[in-house]
Design a protein around this motif. Structure first.
Motif, PDB file in Angstrom:
ATOM      1  N   ASP A  30       0.867  -1.180   0.104  1.00  0.00           N
ATOM      2  CA  ASP A  30       0.098   0.056   0.021  1.00  0.00           C
ATOM      3  C   ASP A  30       0.933   1.223   0.135  1.00  0.00           C
ATOM      4  OD1 ASP A  30      -2.473  -1.474  -0.120  1.00  0.00           O
ATOM      5  OD2 ASP A  30      -2.739  -1.505   2.276  1.00  0.00           O
ATOM      6  N   LEU A  31       1.977   1.323   0.819  1.00  0.00           N
ATOM      7  CA  LEU A  31       2.914   2.333   0.781  1.00  0.00           C
ATOM      8  C   LEU A  31       3.330   2.775  -0.613  1.00  0.00           C
ATOM      9  CD1 LEU A  31       4.626   2.054   4.267  1.00  0.00           C
ATOM     10  CD2 LEU A  31       3.150   3.826   3.758  1.00  0.00           C
ATOM     11  N   ASN A  34       0.873   4.169  -3.164  1.00  0.00           N
ATOM     12  CA  ASN A  34       0.548   5.519  -2.803  1.00  0.00           C
ATOM     13  C   ASN A  34       1.887   6.358  -3.446  1.00  0.00           C
ATOM     14  OD1 ASN A  34      -1.408   4.843  -1.463  1.00  0.00           O
ATOM     15  ND2 ASN A  34      -0.793   4.980   0.585  1.00  0.00           N
ATOM     16  N   GLU A  35       2.978   5.877  -3.114  1.00  0.00           N
ATOM     17  CA  GLU A  35       4.336   6.551  -3.623  1.00  0.00           C
ATOM     18  C   GLU A  35       4.086   6.614  -5.101  1.00  0.00           C
ATOM     19  OE1 GLU A  35       7.491   9.152  -3.195  1.00  0.00           O
ATOM     20  OE2 GLU A  35       6.421   8.463  -1.774  1.00  0.00           O
ATOM     21  N   ARG A  37       1.767   6.580  -7.115  1.00  0.00           N
ATOM     22  CA  ARG A  37       0.468   7.594  -7.469  1.00  0.00           C
ATOM     23  C   ARG A  37       0.905   8.916  -7.297  1.00  0.00           C
ATOM     24  NH1 ARG A  37      -3.207   4.817  -4.077  1.00  0.00           N
ATOM     25  NH2 ARG A  37      -3.342   2.586  -4.835  1.00  0.00           N
ATOM     26  N   LYS A  38       1.746   9.208  -6.231  1.00  0.00           N
ATOM     27  CA  LYS A  38       2.073  10.432  -5.884  1.00  0.00           C
ATOM     28  C   LYS A  38       3.137  10.843  -6.970  1.00  0.00           C
ATOM     29  CE  LYS A  38       3.316  10.807  -1.470  1.00  0.00           C
ATOM     30  NZ  LYS A  38       3.936  10.905  -0.206  1.00  0.00           N
TER      31      LYS A  38
END
Length: 128
Positions: A30-31, A34-35, A37-38
């Motif tokens: 998940d981390l 998220n990274e 996508r960011k």
């Protein structure tokens, strides 16, 4: 302990995504997502790629390599002076008596390389 994905490049993040075990490490996955996508939303915020050799180490490596060249070119020039023979590319031997122009051209090239190597070493050592 989770890895710090903010220090990874986008290519490295994609590689981790392809190789991570999602079932064993769901929090890390998940981390990671998220990274990614960011980074895809803000591509200008990507970190600098890691350099394998910094400038100081590069300078020392250059001095070391030139320091190794000095004995080689010196030996070639001493042999050329003593015996009138010098080696060029592909183990081609040039004799002063049979091919003086080629001999002196190769001697000049070797002498130039020796001067460049000496200059690099002494300039680098005096800067330190």
């Amino acid at each position: 302990m989770n890895p710090d994905y903010t220090k990874y490049t986008l290519v490295e993040l994609y590689d981790v995504k392809d190789n991570i075990d999602k079932e064993c490490y769901p929090e890390r996955y998940d981390l990671l997502l998220n990274e990614i996508r960011k980074r895809e939303k803000n591509p200008e915020n990507k970190p600098e790629p890691r350099k394998l050799i910094n400038k100081k180490d590069k300078a020392y490596l250059k001095i070391f390599l030139m320091f190794l060249c000095i004995p080689f070119f010196s030996w070639q020039l001493i042999n050329a002076y003593k015996y009138g023979v010098i080696h060029s590319k592909n183990d081609h031997v040039l004799h002063l008596n049979s091919d003086p122009i080629g001999f002196y051209v190769v001697v000049l090239i070797h002498a130039s390389c020796l001067v460049i190597a000496l200059n690099t070493v002494f300039k680098g050592l005096s800067a330190k």
